[in-house]
Design a protein around this motif. Structure first.
Motif, short mmCIF file in Angstrom:
data_model
loop_
_atom_site.label_atom_id
_atom_site.label_comp_id
_atom_site.label_asym_id
_atom_site.label_seq_id
_atom_site.Cartn_x
_atom_site.Cartn_y
_atom_site.Cartn_z
N HIS A 88 0.83 -1.21 0.00
CA HIS A 88 0.00 0.00 0.00
C HIS A 88 0.86 1.27 0.00
N GLN B 2 1.36 2.04 -3.60
CA GLN B 2 0.12 2.64 -4.14
C GLN B 2 -0.03 4.07 -3.65
N THR B 3 0.31 4.30 -2.38
CA THR B 3 0.11 5.63 -1.78
C THR B 3 1.01 6.68 -2.43
N GLU C 247 -7.84 4.22 6.13
CA GLU C 247 -8.45 3.88 4.84
C GLU C 247 -9.88 4.43 4.76
N GLU D 287 -8.43 1.57 -5.06
CA GLU D 287 -7.28 0.97 -4.36
C GLU D 287 -7.44 1.05 -2.85
N GLU D 288 -8.04 2.13 -2.36
CA GLU D 288 -8.27 2.26 -0.91
C GLU D 288 -9.27 1.18 -0.45
N THR E 178 -7.64 -2.24 -0.37
CA THR E 178 -6.76 -2.33 0.80
C THR E 178 -7.57 -2.57 2.07
#
Ligand SMILES: [Fe+2]
Ligand SMILES: [Fe+2]
Length: 189
Positions: free
Chosen positions: A67, A70-71, A130, A162-163, A166
């Protein structure tokens, strides 16, 4: 207070371009929320490595590291959104995310290294982060759609997805691993 819906609705009006609305209260609100989120994402880029480092299980460590990558992309996407709006990227301290990150640090201080209980706590803190992101991206995407900023909607929704993925993964790790192990873990005193 009316709940904001994150569901897709058809474009109702495209009568004003985003440029024409630049000085509107709504546009200023959108920009302020974007600045808040930009601060939050950058804070998470600094925080996720600490959560990964503190994690007990490899699965959770890997989830935080994945993550993190991704972040970093979420930060870049927000920079693109600022650019599309003709604005310089600016971070405005987000007290909500600052508080959630503080809670995560407290959990690390209050739990034993190598314990499943620590993973349970880290998952709680991470899911709060999240959910904050999901609420903000959802609200911004819905607002951007109303304002006719369709390219911006696409970018915000890529991150929103994506959030959500996750968040679901964290629930799975809690259910299949951390919570189960912590339920039989002995206390040290
Ligand atoms: Fe994010
Ligand atoms: Fe996130």
């Amino acid at each position: 207070m009316a709940m904001q819906s994150n569901t897709k609705t058809p474009q109702t009006s495209a009568r004003s371009s985003s440029m024409a609305m630049q000085d509107s209260k709504l546009n200023q609100f959108f920009l302020a929320q974007l600045q808040d989120l930009y601060w939050a994402e950058r804070k998470l880029v600094k925080t996720l490595p600490k959560l990964a480092e503190a994690s007990t299980s490899f699965k959770l460590k890997q989830a935080f590291n994945d993550h993190l990558e991704q972040t970093k992309n979420h930060v870049t996407r927000l920079e693109n959104v600022f650019q599309m709006m003709g604005e310089e990227p600016k971070a405005l301290k987000c007290p909500a995310m600052a508080g959630i990150v503080d809670e995560g640090e407290d959990i690390i201080d209050e739990t034993d290294k190598g314990s499943a209980q620590r993973d349970v706590g880290l998952i709680f803190a991470a899911q709060k982060a999240e959910h904050y992101e999901i609420a903000t991206y959802g609200g911004l995407a819905t607002l951007a759609r109303t304002m006719g900023m369709n390219q911006i909607v696409d970018l915000l929704e890529q991150t929103l997805d994506e959030e959500k993925v996750t968040d679901t993964l964290l629930t799975k790790i809690a259910e299949e691993d951390a919570n189960v192990k912590a339920s039989t873990e002995k206390t040290e005193d």
